[in-house]
Design a protein around this motif. Structure first.
Motif, PDB file in Angstrom:
ATOM      1  N   VAL A  23       0.840  -1.202   0.000  1.00  0.00           N
ATOM      2  CA  VAL A  23       0.000   0.000   0.000  1.00  0.00           C
ATOM      3  C   VAL A  23       0.872   1.247   0.000  1.00  0.00           C
ATOM      4  CG1 VAL A  23      -1.663   1.346   1.358  1.00  0.00           C
ATOM      5  CG2 VAL A  23      -1.965  -1.118   1.111  1.00  0.00           C
ATOM      6  N   GLY A  24       1.955   1.200   0.759  1.00  0.00           N
ATOM      7  CA  GLY A  24       2.873   2.334   0.791  1.00  0.00           C
ATOM      8  C   GLY A  24       3.471   2.616  -0.576  1.00  0.00           C
ATOM      9  N   ASN A  25       3.823   1.537  -1.291  1.00  0.00           N
ATOM     10  CA  ASN A  25       4.374   1.720  -2.634  1.00  0.00           C
ATOM     11  C   ASN A  25       3.368   2.383  -3.575  1.00  0.00           C
ATOM     12  OD1 ASN A  25       6.815   0.528  -1.953  1.00  0.00           O
ATOM     13  ND2 ASN A  25       6.162  -1.519  -2.547  1.00  0.00           N
ATOM     14  N   LEU A  26       2.085   2.092  -3.345  1.00  0.00           N
ATOM     15  CA  LEU A  26       1.045   2.643  -4.210  1.00  0.00           C
ATOM     16  C   LEU A  26       0.733   4.103  -3.909  1.00  0.00           C
ATOM     17  CD1 LEU A  26      -1.527  -0.311  -4.278  1.00  0.00           C
ATOM     18  CD2 LEU A  26      -0.084   0.440  -6.162  1.00  0.00           C
ATOM     19  N   VAL A  27       0.673   4.454  -2.619  1.00  0.00           N
ATOM     20  CA  VAL A  27       0.120   5.771  -2.271  1.00  0.00           C
ATOM     21  C   VAL A  27       1.102   6.726  -1.602  1.00  0.00           C
ATOM     22  CG1 VAL A  27      -2.170   4.736  -2.000  1.00  0.00           C
ATOM     23  CG2 VAL A  27      -0.717   5.042   0.018  1.00  0.00           C
ATOM     24  N   ASP A  28       2.214   6.221  -1.074  1.00  0.00           N
ATOM     25  CA  ASP A  28       3.128   7.111  -0.361  1.00  0.00           C
ATOM     26  C   ASP A  28       3.905   7.996  -1.325  1.00  0.00           C
ATOM     27  OD1 ASP A  28       2.275   6.028   1.964  1.00  0.00           O
ATOM     28  OD2 ASP A  28       4.094   4.895   2.399  1.00  0.00           O
ATOM     29  N   ALA A  29       4.112   9.245  -0.914  1.00  0.00           N
ATOM     30  CA  ALA A  29       4.869  10.198  -1.730  1.00  0.00           C
ATOM     31  C   ALA A  29       6.364  10.068  -1.450  1.00  0.00           C
ATOM     32  CB  ALA A  29       4.416  11.624  -1.427  1.00  0.00           C
ATOM     33  N   ASP A  30       7.165  10.362  -2.475  1.00  0.00           N
ATOM     34  CA  ASP A  30       8.617  10.452  -2.316  1.00  0.00           C
ATOM     35  C   ASP A  30       8.914  11.864  -1.817  1.00  0.00           C
ATOM     36  OD1 ASP A  30      11.346  10.707  -2.530  1.00  0.00           O
ATOM     37  OD2 ASP A  30      11.477   9.649  -4.451  1.00  0.00           O
ATOM     38  N   LEU A  31       9.101  12.011  -0.504  1.00  0.00           N
ATOM     39  CA  LEU A  31       9.214  13.343   0.082  1.00  0.00           C
ATOM     40  C   LEU A  31      10.460  14.090  -0.388  1.00  0.00           C
ATOM     41  CD1 LEU A  31       7.920  12.749   3.715  1.00  0.00           C
ATOM     42  CD2 LEU A  31       6.713  13.674   1.744  1.00  0.00           C
ATOM     43  N   ALA A  32      11.527  13.381  -0.677  1.00  0.00           N
ATOM     44  CA  ALA A  32      12.728  14.049  -1.203  1.00  0.00           C
ATOM     45  C   ALA A  32      12.424  14.666  -2.568  1.00  0.00           C
ATOM     46  CB  ALA A  32      13.874  13.049  -1.314  1.00  0.00           C
ATOM     47  N   LYS A  33      11.721  13.904  -3.393  1.00  0.00           N
ATOM     48  CA  LYS A  33      11.345  14.390  -4.716  1.00  0.00           C
ATOM     49  C   LYS A  33      10.362  15.555  -4.604  1.00  0.00           C
ATOM     50  CE  LYS A  33       9.203  12.805  -9.019  1.00  0.00           C
ATOM     51  NZ  LYS A  33       8.625  11.628  -9.730  1.00  0.00           N
ATOM     52  N   GLU A  34       9.390  15.421  -3.699  1.00  0.00           N
ATOM     53  CA  GLU A  34       8.388  16.475  -3.531  1.00  0.00           C
ATOM     54  C   GLU A  34       9.006  17.753  -2.976  1.00  0.00           C
ATOM     55  OE1 GLU A  34       5.469  16.249  -4.732  1.00  0.00           O
ATOM     56  OE2 GLU A  34       5.593  14.125  -5.231  1.00  0.00           O
ATOM     57  N   SER A  35      10.022  17.606  -2.119  1.00  0.00           N
ATOM     58  CA  SER A  35      10.699  18.784  -1.575  1.00  0.00           C
ATOM     59  C   SER A  35      11.396  19.564  -2.684  1.00  0.00           C
ATOM     60  CB  SER A  35      11.714  18.353  -0.513  1.00  0.00           C
ATOM     61  OG  SER A  35      12.451  19.463  -0.047  1.00  0.00           O
ATOM     62  N   ALA A  36      12.075  18.838  -3.554  1.00  0.00           N
ATOM     63  CA  ALA A  36      12.753  19.496  -4.678  1.00  0.00           C
ATOM     64  C   ALA A  36      11.744  20.144  -5.613  1.00  0.00           C
ATOM     65  CB  ALA A  36      13.596  18.480  -5.441  1.00  0.00           C
TER      66      ALA A  36
END
Length: 276
Positions: A231-244
């Motif tokens: 479920v995490g792979n499906l819905v979790d955001a890549d926070l490092a990518k989102e920060s950039a």
């Protein structure tokens, strides 16, 4: 395109780009705030539906694990009580064997018989109190139980009762067995020996079931972890990518505001055409 004070095409384009940047920025901020790239059905309906289905299975597996935990505890209580019954039978064997000695005095035989009866009756106390959450596998009339084994509720792990009460199939010593005479002691010794063998077999079967329940509980735990990771792979955001991305969009937003300001100044340029 002709210059006009009625239509500022440059401002419209700049405003469209700024609005698009604001939408992206809002989406990125939501991902950072929630930690999810798909937090509701609007983000991605298909992925959200799949994730919800997996979350339902995870919740159901929690109920399965709780059922297995209760089952393991019930069997553990039964094993502890069964071992006590086995120890009591060993004591009964000692008393019965001693009572087969025909040279015993009347007083000695009577003392042995009283000890035998006290130990015999203790078996009843042990089996009646081998209860956990309403489950007793050792008392007269015990029926066993079935623990949940899968999230759909279509499979169970069954544990059969192993009745160790006096006069049962496993404990052939009855509530009236005594060693008041050498003959009675010989009969009691035979019953005790048979009971010891039967109880050992019953405890072995309970031990096997306990191991099966524990093994399945471990599997359910691993399956739950795997589903949560999925479920995490499906819905979790890549926070490092989102920060950039956030920093990039913030810069883009500032440039968009400046571009809109420049576009809004273009009608003023037309005024210079009408100055003397």
């Amino acid at each position: 395109m002709a210059n006009s004070v009625n239509t500022n095409y440059g401002a419209m384009i700049a405003l469209q780009n700024l609005n698009a940047t604001n939408v992206e920025l809002a989406a990125t901020q939501t991902r950072i705030n929630t930690g999810k790239k798909v937090s509701n059905a609007k983000d991605n309906g298909a992925i959200w539906a799949i994730a919800q289905g997996q979350r339902a299975d995870i919740g159901a597996l929690g109920a399965v694990k709780a059922s297995l935990d209760r089952g393991i505890s019930a069997v553990d209580v039964s094993l502890a009580a069964g071992e006590s019954v086995s120890d009591l039978l060993l004591q009964l064997k000692e008393k019965a064997l001693a009572a087969t000695d025909r040279s015993l005095s009347t007083a000695s035989r009577a003392a042995l018989n009283e000890d035998f009866k006290a130990i015999r009756d203790q078996i009843t106390t042990v089996t009646n109190n081998a209860d956990f959450n309403g489950i007793n596998l050792l008392e007269t009339g015990a029926t066993g139980f079935a623990a949940l084994a899968n999230a759909a509720g279509t499979a169970t792990l069954t544990v059969q009762a192993e009745v160790l009460a006096l006069g049962s199939t496993n404990v052939t010593v009855t509530a009236t067995t005594t060693i008041g005479t050498a003959t009675l002691a010989t009969t009691a010794l035979g019953l005790v020996n048979a009971s010891i063998d039967n109880v050992s077999g019953a405890l072995a079967r309970l031990g096997t079931k306990a191991k099966a329940l524990e093994t399945h509980r471990t599997f359910v735990g691993k399956l739950t972890d795997a589903l949560e990771a999925g479920v995490g792979n499906l819905v979790d955001a890549d926070l490092a990518k989102e920060s950039a991305k956030l920093q990039s969009l913030q810069t883009k937003q500032q440039l968009g505001v400046q571009a809109l300001g420049i576009a809004n100044q273009s009608p003023q340029i037309l005024l210079s055409l009408f100055r003397n």
